[in-house]
Design an enzyme around this catalytic site. Structure first.
Site, PDB file in Angstrom:
ATOM      1  N   LYS A 114       0.827  -1.208   0.000  1.00  0.00           N
ATOM      2  CA  LYS A 114       0.000   0.000   0.000  1.00  0.00           C
ATOM      3  C   LYS A 114       0.858   1.253   0.000  1.00  0.00           C
ATOM      4  O   LYS A 114       0.503   2.247  -0.625  1.00  0.00           O
ATOM      5  CB  LYS A 114      -0.933   0.023   1.219  1.00  0.00           C
ATOM      6  N   LYS A 196      -8.250 -11.381  -6.220  1.00  0.00           N
ATOM      7  CA  LYS A 196      -9.330 -11.479  -5.250  1.00  0.00           C
ATOM      8  C   LYS A 196     -10.389 -10.402  -5.523  1.00  0.00           C
ATOM      9  O   LYS A 196     -10.025  -9.269  -5.844  1.00  0.00           O
ATOM     10  CB  LYS A 196      -8.725 -11.290  -3.849  1.00  0.00           C
ATOM     11  N   LYS A 199     -13.312  -4.637  -2.907  1.00  0.00           N
ATOM     12  CA  LYS A 199     -14.082  -3.401  -3.029  1.00  0.00           C
ATOM     13  C   LYS A 199     -13.215  -2.285  -3.578  1.00  0.00           C
ATOM     14  O   LYS A 199     -13.715  -1.315  -4.106  1.00  0.00           O
ATOM     15  CB  LYS A 199     -14.719  -2.971  -1.709  1.00  0.00           C
TER      16      LYS A 199
END
Ligand code: TRP
Length: 336
Positions: A114, A196, A199
């Site tokens: 991230k 995967k 969202k």
């Protein structure tokens, strides 16, 4: 002493609630909620580790609470609450910061991923797993149901609990364990079955299916789902069959049938087109009653607030004394 095992689950109010969240986590939470002592926490503080729109964050937090209730989380059987309502979480994270070596946090793969994608990295993003460790160990949770991506964070929570116990020479915290569900653990993106369903990619059309999406939109995403050039409707580990595997996995996770029974259900299917439509229909049927309950819960905001206040009270009764003891052990003076 309680004989029942304690389970702590956390879910972030970021993005739309997807089929992946439902099958990978919430469906299992609902199924097992009465067997153990369950805490279900909407981790709004974690969501703040990346910049958020305040209005949207607040809406999503309440909406997620309504979705969880609609999906079957029963506030009479377990404790559902919003993380920031129980201030012990933020306080515990400070105390745990002061016993956690920085090197442990730099090693986290989610942080590495991230932080590489961002120009300016916030302190909270690095510290995220310490807050998560506090969430878990304040409740002396034995088990933490998580997907693969969160396993390392639960292992860090173990390390932190053990370090505390060691430093202060007492078995104060239960050392938690990650619990990875067997069936339906991982729903992949319909557009790209090697990623995967997330969202974070929900804005990419045809990737994720949202619980609140229009059924027509859901069917469109299923019809466009990526498959292969063959026509065998079977479970397979072959990389090119990942799409078909994902569709069958979704079907299996909802029906809880064996692989053989699932394959038998599709023995008469006319190709992948038929497979996609049938799985899409099943998902739409599964979502319909949840969506209806969601609408009625959202129509009564006072009742929702009441349930959340009750959940927070229950959580506080466990977390606050634990935090106080922790402070005492660490040498802080408790107010009298
Ligand atoms: N980090 C988890 C996620 O993004 C959410 C989370 C926060 C959590 N605190 C937790 C999960 C405690 C389990 C237990 O999925």
């Amino acid at each position: 002493m309680n004989e029942k095992r304690v389970v702590f689950s956390g879910i972030q109010p970021s993005g739309d609630f997807t089929l992946g969240n439902y099958l990978g986590a919430v469906q299992n939470w609902v199924r097992d909620q009465a067997e153990k002592i369950n805490y279900f926490c909407i981790v709004d503080l974690h969501t703040l580790t990346v910049p958020q729109d305040p209005v949207q964050l607040r809406e999503r937090t309440r909406s997620l609470a309504a979705i969880l209730l609609a999906a079957g989380i029963d506030p009479d059987k377990c404790t559902l609450f919003i993380q920031s309502h129980v201030t012990a979480h933020a306080e515990a994270s400070w105390l745990l910061n002061c016993i956690t070596p920085l090197g442990w946090l730099y090693r986290m793969t989610q942080f590495k991923d991230k932080s590489q994608k961002q120009e300016s990295v916030l302190t909270g993003l690095l510290d995220y797993p310490v807050l998560m460790a506090g969430d878990i160990i304040l409740y002396d949770a034995h088990e933490v149901p998580v997907g693969d991506d969160q396993k390392q964070h639960v292992e860090l929570a173990r390390d932190i609990a053990q370090r505390f116990n060691h430093l202060y020479e007492q078995p104060f915290f239960v050392v938690p364990e990650p619990f990875i569900p067997k069936v339906g653990a991982r729903v992949m993106g319909l557009d790209n079955p090697s990623n995967k369903m997330s969202k974070s990619f929900a804005h990419i059309r045809g990737h994720a299916v949202g619980l609140l999406d229009d059924p027509k939109e859901i069917m469109r995403s299923f019809k466009r789902a990526k498959t292969d050039s063959g026509n065998d409707i079977i479970f397979s580990d072959e990389p090119e069959k990942a799409g078909v595997n994902n569709l069958l996995g979704i079907y299996r996770s909802i029906t809880q049938k064996t692989k053989e029974a699932v394959e038998a259900d599709f023995a008469d299917a006319r190709g992948y087109g038929d497979l996609k439509v049938r799985v899409g229909e099943l998902v739409i049927e599964t979502f319909a009653p949840i969506k209806a309950r969601y609408e009625s819960i959202m129509a009564d905001p006072a009742e929702l607030d009441k349930l959340l206040a009750r959940g927070a009270d229950q959580a506080r009764q466990v977390a606050q004394p634990k935090l106080d003891q922790m402070k005492e052990i660490m040498g802080l003076v408790l107010p009298r």
